[in-house]
Design a protein around this motif. Structure first.
Motif, mmCIF file in Angstrom:
data_model
loop_
_atom_site.group_PDB
_atom_site.id
_atom_site.type_symbol
_atom_site.label_atom_id
_atom_site.label_comp_id
_atom_site.label_asym_id
_atom_site.label_seq_id
_atom_site.Cartn_x
_atom_site.Cartn_y
_atom_site.Cartn_z
ATOM 1 N N PRO A 7 0.832 -1.205 0.000
ATOM 2 C CA PRO A 7 0.000 0.000 0.000
ATOM 3 C C PRO A 7 0.871 1.262 0.000
ATOM 4 C CG PRO A 7 0.010 -1.001 2.169
ATOM 5 C CD PRO A 7 0.752 -1.930 1.261
ATOM 6 N N GLU A 8 0.603 2.154 -0.939
ATOM 7 C CA GLU A 8 1.375 3.398 -1.000
ATOM 8 C C GLU A 8 0.899 4.347 0.091
ATOM 9 O OE1 GLU A 8 2.212 5.156 -4.749
ATOM 10 O OE2 GLU A 8 1.908 3.265 -5.794
ATOM 11 N N SER A 9 1.764 5.265 0.464
ATOM 12 C CA SER A 9 1.455 6.287 1.477
ATOM 13 C C SER A 9 0.995 5.680 2.791
ATOM 14 C CB SER A 9 0.396 7.257 0.933
ATOM 15 O OG SER A 9 0.836 7.842 -0.262
ATOM 16 N N SER A 10 1.712 4.672 3.233
ATOM 17 C CA SER A 10 1.394 4.056 4.525
ATOM 18 C C SER A 10 2.695 3.743 5.259
ATOM 19 C CB SER A 10 0.596 2.762 4.309
ATOM 20 O OG SER A 10 1.458 1.757 3.804
ATOM 21 N N PRO A 11 2.614 3.537 6.563
ATOM 22 C CA PRO A 11 3.827 3.162 7.307
ATOM 23 C C PRO A 11 4.463 1.872 6.775
ATOM 24 C CG PRO A 11 2.108 3.837 8.825
ATOM 25 C CD PRO A 11 1.475 3.756 7.458
ATOM 26 N N ILE A 12 3.632 0.919 6.338
ATOM 27 C CA ILE A 12 4.174 -0.334 5.792
ATOM 28 C C ILE A 12 4.950 -0.055 4.508
ATOM 29 C CG2 ILE A 12 3.493 -2.503 4.646
ATOM 30 C CD1 ILE A 12 3.469 -2.824 7.626
ATOM 31 N N HIS A 13 4.463 0.851 3.679
ATOM 32 C CA HIS A 13 5.166 1.210 2.447
ATOM 33 C C HIS A 13 6.554 1.758 2.771
ATOM 34 C CE1 HIS A 13 6.262 3.779 -1.017
ATOM 35 N NE2 HIS A 13 5.738 2.772 -1.702
ATOM 36 N N THR A 14 6.608 2.640 3.741
ATOM 37 C CA THR A 14 7.892 3.222 4.148
ATOM 38 C C THR A 14 8.838 2.136 4.632
ATOM 39 O OG1 THR A 14 6.755 5.269 4.768
ATOM 40 C CG2 THR A 14 8.969 4.923 5.676
ATOM 41 N N LYS A 15 8.336 1.216 5.450
ATOM 42 C CA LYS A 15 9.170 0.122 5.939
ATOM 43 C C LYS A 15 9.623 -0.784 4.798
ATOM 44 C CE LYS A 15 7.176 -0.126 10.560
ATOM 45 N NZ LYS A 15 6.440 -0.957 11.526
ATOM 46 N N ALA A 16 8.715 -1.069 3.869
ATOM 47 C CA ALA A 16 9.055 -1.941 2.741
ATOM 48 C C ALA A 16 10.140 -1.319 1.867
ATOM 49 C CB ALA A 16 7.808 -2.239 1.904
ATOM 50 N N VAL A 17 10.039 -0.023 1.600
ATOM 51 C CA VAL A 17 11.048 0.661 0.792
ATOM 52 C C VAL A 17 12.388 0.661 1.518
ATOM 53 C CG1 VAL A 17 11.736 2.907 -0.147
ATOM 54 C CG2 VAL A 17 9.404 2.064 -0.497
ATOM 55 N N ARG A 18 12.375 0.988 2.788
ATOM 56 C CA ARG A 18 13.613 1.014 3.571
ATOM 57 C C ARG A 18 14.252 -0.377 3.614
ATOM 58 N NH1 ARG A 18 11.904 2.938 8.680
ATOM 59 N NH2 ARG A 18 11.601 4.903 7.615
ATOM 60 N N TYR A 19 13.446 -1.405 3.845
ATOM 61 C CA TYR A 19 13.949 -2.779 3.896
ATOM 62 C C TYR A 19 14.529 -3.201 2.545
ATOM 63 C CZ TYR A 19 14.061 -7.816 4.520
ATOM 64 O OH TYR A 19 14.462 -9.130 4.585
ATOM 65 N N THR A 20 13.817 -2.878 1.474
ATOM 66 C CA THR A 20 14.283 -3.245 0.137
ATOM 67 C C THR A 20 15.623 -2.590 -0.162
ATOM 68 O OG1 THR A 20 12.029 -3.557 -0.656
ATOM 69 C CG2 THR A 20 13.716 -3.181 -2.327
ATOM 70 N N LYS A 21 15.745 -1.317 0.133
ATOM 71 C CA LYS A 21 17.016 -0.620 -0.092
ATOM 72 C C LYS A 21 18.134 -1.254 0.717
ATOM 73 C CE LYS A 21 15.204 3.862 -1.469
ATOM 74 N NZ LYS A 21 15.079 5.288 -1.142
ATOM 75 N N SER A 22 17.864 -1.594 1.975
ATOM 76 C CA SER A 22 18.913 -2.167 2.820
ATOM 77 C C SER A 22 19.351 -3.535 2.313
ATOM 78 C CB SER A 22 18.445 -2.265 4.276
ATOM 79 O OG SER A 22 17.520 -3.322 4.456
ATOM 80 N N GLN A 23 18.429 -4.307 1.771
ATOM 81 C CA GLN A 23 18.766 -5.644 1.295
ATOM 82 C C GLN A 23 19.455 -5.643 -0.075
ATOM 83 O OE1 GLN A 23 18.303 -8.565 3.242
ATOM 84 N NE2 GLN A 23 18.116 -6.839 4.639
ATOM 85 N N MET A 24 19.139 -4.654 -0.892
ATOM 86 C CA MET A 24 19.672 -4.643 -2.249
ATOM 87 C C MET A 24 20.866 -3.714 -2.442
ATOM 88 S SD MET A 24 16.476 -5.069 -4.723
ATOM 89 C CE MET A 24 15.276 -6.347 -4.451
ATOM 90 N N ASP A 25 21.148 -2.910 -1.441
ATOM 91 C CA ASP A 25 22.262 -1.977 -1.555
ATOM 92 C C ASP A 25 23.568 -2.735 -1.801
ATOM 93 O OD1 ASP A 25 23.343 0.588 -1.594
ATOM 94 O OD2 ASP A 25 23.774 0.564 0.565
#
Length: 101
Positions: A7-25
């Motif tokens: 879901p966009e514009s939600s706390p879960i979205h923010t967590k998902a983006v942050r998690y994805t960046k940390s895993q793929m960096d």
């Protein structure tokens, strides 16, 4: 990503983006298409994303940061199993407890 709806514009979205960046960096990823899945309406390719032999898409579902969307794709049953596990364990979006911030 195939099999992932966040879901966009939600706390879960923010967590998902942050998690994805940390895993793929700084990782080498492999992007694999699915013959059952077309590009999005706006022309974006949808794919399974692998880090080594690990499919990242299912990880987002497994930890409850994404749900499995409607539609057909070849690995759908694997994603549904991961979503059921997340629901049973109350992970991410399936967490029904409320905590004070």
């Amino acid at each position: 990503m195939i099999g992932v709806s966040v879901p966009e514009s939600s706390p879960i979205h923010t967590k998902a983006v942050r998690y994805t960046k940390s895993q793929m960096d700084h990782q080498v990823v492999t992007v694999v298409s699915d013959p059952q899945v077309d590009a999005t309406d706006d022309g974006h390719m949808q794919a399974y994303v692998y880090i080594g032999n690990f499919m990242f898409n299912t990880d987002l579902v497994r930890i409850g940061y994404a749900r499995v969307p409607d539609g057909q794709f070849s690995k759908r049953q694997e994603f549904i199993r991961k979503q059921q596990q997340a629901k049973q364990r109350g992970y991410g979006r399936w967490n029904t407890t409320t905590t004070a911030a």
